[in-house]
Motif scaffolding. Structure first.
Motif, short mmCIF file in Angstrom:
data_model
loop_
_atom_site.label_atom_id
_atom_site.label_comp_id
_atom_site.label_asym_id
_atom_site.label_seq_id
_atom_site.Cartn_x
_atom_site.Cartn_y
_atom_site.Cartn_z
N ILE A 38 0.78 -1.38 -0.17
CA ILE A 38 -0.05 0.15 0.00
C ILE A 38 0.81 1.14 -0.01
O ILE A 38 2.23 1.16 0.55
CB ILE A 38 -0.92 -0.14 1.13
N SER A 39 0.16 2.13 -0.25
CA SER A 39 0.93 3.56 -0.37
C SER A 39 1.32 4.09 1.05
O SER A 39 0.51 3.89 2.17
CB SER A 39 0.36 4.74 -1.34
N ALA A 40 1.99 5.39 1.32
CA ALA A 40 2.09 5.85 2.43
C ALA A 40 0.72 6.54 2.92
O ALA A 40 0.31 6.59 4.06
CB ALA A 40 3.24 7.13 2.59
N GLN A 41 0.10 7.12 1.72
CA GLN A 41 -1.02 8.00 2.16
C GLN A 41 -1.97 6.81 2.62
O GLN A 41 -3.17 6.94 3.60
CB GLN A 41 -1.55 8.40 0.81
N GLU A 42 -2.11 5.55 2.09
CA GLU A 42 -3.08 4.79 2.59
C GLU A 42 -2.84 4.33 3.83
O GLU A 42 -3.73 4.03 4.73
CB GLU A 42 -3.15 3.29 1.40
N MET A 47 -4.14 4.59 9.75
CA MET A 47 -3.80 5.25 11.15
C MET A 47 -4.76 6.13 11.78
O MET A 47 -5.05 6.09 12.99
CB MET A 47 -2.17 5.70 11.03
N GLN A 48 -5.22 6.90 10.79
CA GLN A 48 -6.19 7.96 11.21
C GLN A 48 -7.64 7.52 11.52
O GLN A 48 -8.64 8.02 11.77
CB GLN A 48 -6.13 9.11 10.37
N SER A 49 -7.89 6.09 11.01
CA SER A 49 -9.14 5.77 10.87
C SER A 49 -9.72 5.24 12.19
O SER A 49 -10.97 5.07 12.54
CB SER A 49 -9.37 4.42 10.09
N GLY A 50 -8.67 5.07 13.27
CA GLY A 50 -9.00 4.68 14.61
C GLY A 50 -9.21 3.27 14.79
O GLY A 50 -9.51 2.51 15.69
N GLN A 51 -8.95 2.32 13.59
CA GLN A 51 -8.87 1.06 13.55
C GLN A 51 -7.60 0.56 14.47
O GLN A 51 -6.50 1.18 14.40
CB GLN A 51 -8.68 0.51 12.22
N THR A 52 -7.79 -0.51 14.95
CA THR A 52 -6.48 -1.28 15.87
C THR A 52 -5.59 -1.85 14.91
O THR A 52 -5.91 -2.63 14.15
CB THR A 52 -7.04 -2.11 16.96
#
Length: 135
Positions: A38-42, A47-52
């Motif tokens: 995946i890309s750095a943006q993905e 990371m910002q999604s709140g997913q563990t």
């Protein structure tokens, strides 16, 4: 008469050997999760999604100390063998892997998948990371 039995026995052994090896290869290949880049943006979006997530830096400890992504664990690529690293106990965790340029992260991601991890994402090298790092 005994030559016929020996030949039949050899044929039986060969057939069983080929059959077993074919089944073994399918089992080993069929169980590994696919490698994903995946890309750095993905990666940042995840990371910002709140997913563990577990963020893993596979560079050397000295490289890690010089600067790393906030919250990442240092598990050097060279220490990943044929069993799960103690720092990564959950085989089903979402793991984001990076290194300096992307070569070691690809190697480490593939090794983790081969061990049995199910959700490993390689986002390449920190040299292409346009976001903040901890120094």
């Amino acid at each position: 008469m005994s030559k016929i039995y020996i030949i039949l026995l050899i044929i039986l052994v060969v057939v069983l050997f080929v059959s077993f090896n074919g089944r073994q290869a399918k089992t080993t290949t069929g169980t590994a999760a696919p490698y994903k880049k995946i890309s750095a943006q993905e990666a940042m979006n995840l990371m910002q999604s709140g997913q563990t997530l577990t963020i893993v830096d596979v560079r050397t400890p000295a490289e890690f100390a010089a600067g790393h992504i906030q919250g990442s664990l240092n598990v050097p690529n060279e220490t990943i063998g044929s069993s799960a690293p103690s720092a990564l106990p959950d085989l089903d965790a979402t793991i984001l892997v990076y290194c300096r340029s992307g070569a070691r992260s690809a190697q480490a991601a593939k090794k983790l998948l081969a061990i049995g991890y199910t959700n490993v994402l390689d986002f390449g090298g920190i040299i292409n990371w346009p976001y903040e790092v901890v120094r």
